[in-house]
Design an enzyme around this catalytic site. Structure first.
Site, PDB file in Angstrom:
ATOM      1  N   HIS A  92      -0.443  -6.789   1.444  1.00  0.00           N
ATOM      2  CA  HIS A  92       0.640  -6.008   0.833  1.00  0.00           C
ATOM      3  C   HIS A  92       1.398  -6.895  -0.149  1.00  0.00           C
ATOM      4  CE1 HIS A  92       4.372  -3.742   0.394  1.00  0.00           C
ATOM      5  NE2 HIS A  92       3.658  -2.686   0.737  1.00  0.00           N
ATOM      6  N   GLU A 139      -0.524  -0.661  -5.787  1.00  0.00           N
ATOM      7  CA  GLU A 139       0.934  -0.540  -5.795  1.00  0.00           C
ATOM      8  C   GLU A 139       1.505  -1.550  -6.773  1.00  0.00           C
ATOM      9  OE1 GLU A 139       2.312   0.929  -1.492  1.00  0.00           O
ATOM     10  OE2 GLU A 139       2.382  -1.230  -1.735  1.00  0.00           O
TER      11      GLU A 139
HETATM   12  O1  G3P Z   1       3.646   0.057   1.284  1.00  0.00           O
HETATM   13  C1  G3P Z   1       4.355   1.046   0.628  1.00  0.00           C
HETATM   14  C2  G3P Z   1       5.252   0.517  -0.389  1.00  0.00           C
HETATM   15  O2  G3P Z   1       5.139  -0.790  -0.797  1.00  0.00           O
HETATM   16  C3  G3P Z   1       5.818   1.456  -1.355  1.00  0.00           C
HETATM   17  O3  G3P Z   1       7.160   1.434  -1.058  1.00  0.00           O
HETATM   18  O4  G3P Z   1       9.398   2.298  -0.989  1.00  0.00           O
HETATM   19  O5  G3P Z   1       8.102   2.411  -3.095  1.00  0.00           O
HETATM   20  O6  G3P Z   1       7.477   3.882  -1.198  1.00  0.00           O
HETATM   21  P1  G3P Z   1       8.077   2.574  -1.627  1.00  0.00           P
END
Ligand code: G3P
Length: 220
Positions: A92, A139
């Site tokens: 992550h 992400e």
């Molecule tokens: O692992 C999920 C994350 O990093 C995304 O976070 O708060 O943007 O949904 P968020």
């Protein structure tokens, strides 16, 4: 097509740790949906969450490819499995590891245990896909925790990752995350070529997590 995934990463949000982790997991278990709802919880909360929300899929947020023995503080995959985890996140953005760590973890866990490797961009997604985890989740770090979903802020990174991962291996599923909060974000993620989403704050910072969860699956 297999059921879409909605993976909620509890991180260390105050609203999603300890007893609150159990309540949030129960709220997830009670959502009526054809989507796969998955809670990614702290290793410390794993057993309690599994007991509190029977039937809910529960993943770890991180694991270490260590053996049994002298490994103080590291998270052994077998312990997680014995305590009810059916999968894990790895690499992550908030807990980066080496490619070797991911490869060793994949070698160590049983076939049915799911591993979702996180990537910051298309390049990293491609490298991780070559290791054939069950999922690669893209992400962009700068959008994590923000107000705008990656599916609107940077749809190209989602579709580009989906294409890159498919080019490497048809066996690897694709997720996207960062800023995902609504049913239309989820549906756009699917339209862009993913199997679902990985999110946190859209649920953990919501005044009413059940409302947020129902909204997330409303267009599936
Ligand atoms: O692992 C999920 C994350 O990093 C995304 O976070 O708060 O943007 O949904 P968020």
């Amino acid at each position: 097509m297999s059921d879409p995934l909605v993976v909620v990463n509890f991180k260390t949000y105050q609203t999603a740790h300890g007893a609150s982790a159990e309540s949030l997991a129960l709220a997830m278990a009670n959502i009526e949906t054809g989507a796969r709802m998955i809670a990614a919880v702290s290793a410390i909360d794993l057993s309690a969450v599994v007991a509190a929300a029977p039937g809910l899929e529960v993943w770890c947020q991180h694991l270490d490819p260590v053996g049994f023995g002298s490994n103080t503080g590291w998270l052994h995959p077998s312990t997680a499995i014995e305590r009810g985890a059916s999968g894990t996140l790895i690499n992550h953005a908030e807990h980066k590891v080496s490619l070797e760590h991911v490869a060793m973890l994949l070698e160590q866990v049983p076939e049915e245990f799911e591993v979702c490797a996180c990537a910051a961009d298309v390049e990293e997604a491609r490298a991780l896909a070559a290791l054939e985890p069950d999922f690669v989740a893209v992400e962009p770090p700068e959008l994590i925790g923000g107000e705008v979903s990656v599916t609107s802020a940077d749809p190209e990174i989602v579709s580009g990752t989906a294409q890159a991962v498919k080019d490497v291996s048809g066996a690897v599923g694709i997720l996207c995350g960062a800023g995902v909060k609504t049913g239309s974000d989820v549906s756009k993620a699917i339209d862009l070529g993913t199997s679902g989403v990985l999110l946190a704050s859209g649920v953990t910072k919501s005044d009413d997590p059940s409302v947020a969860l129902n909204d997330l699956v409303s267009l599936l």
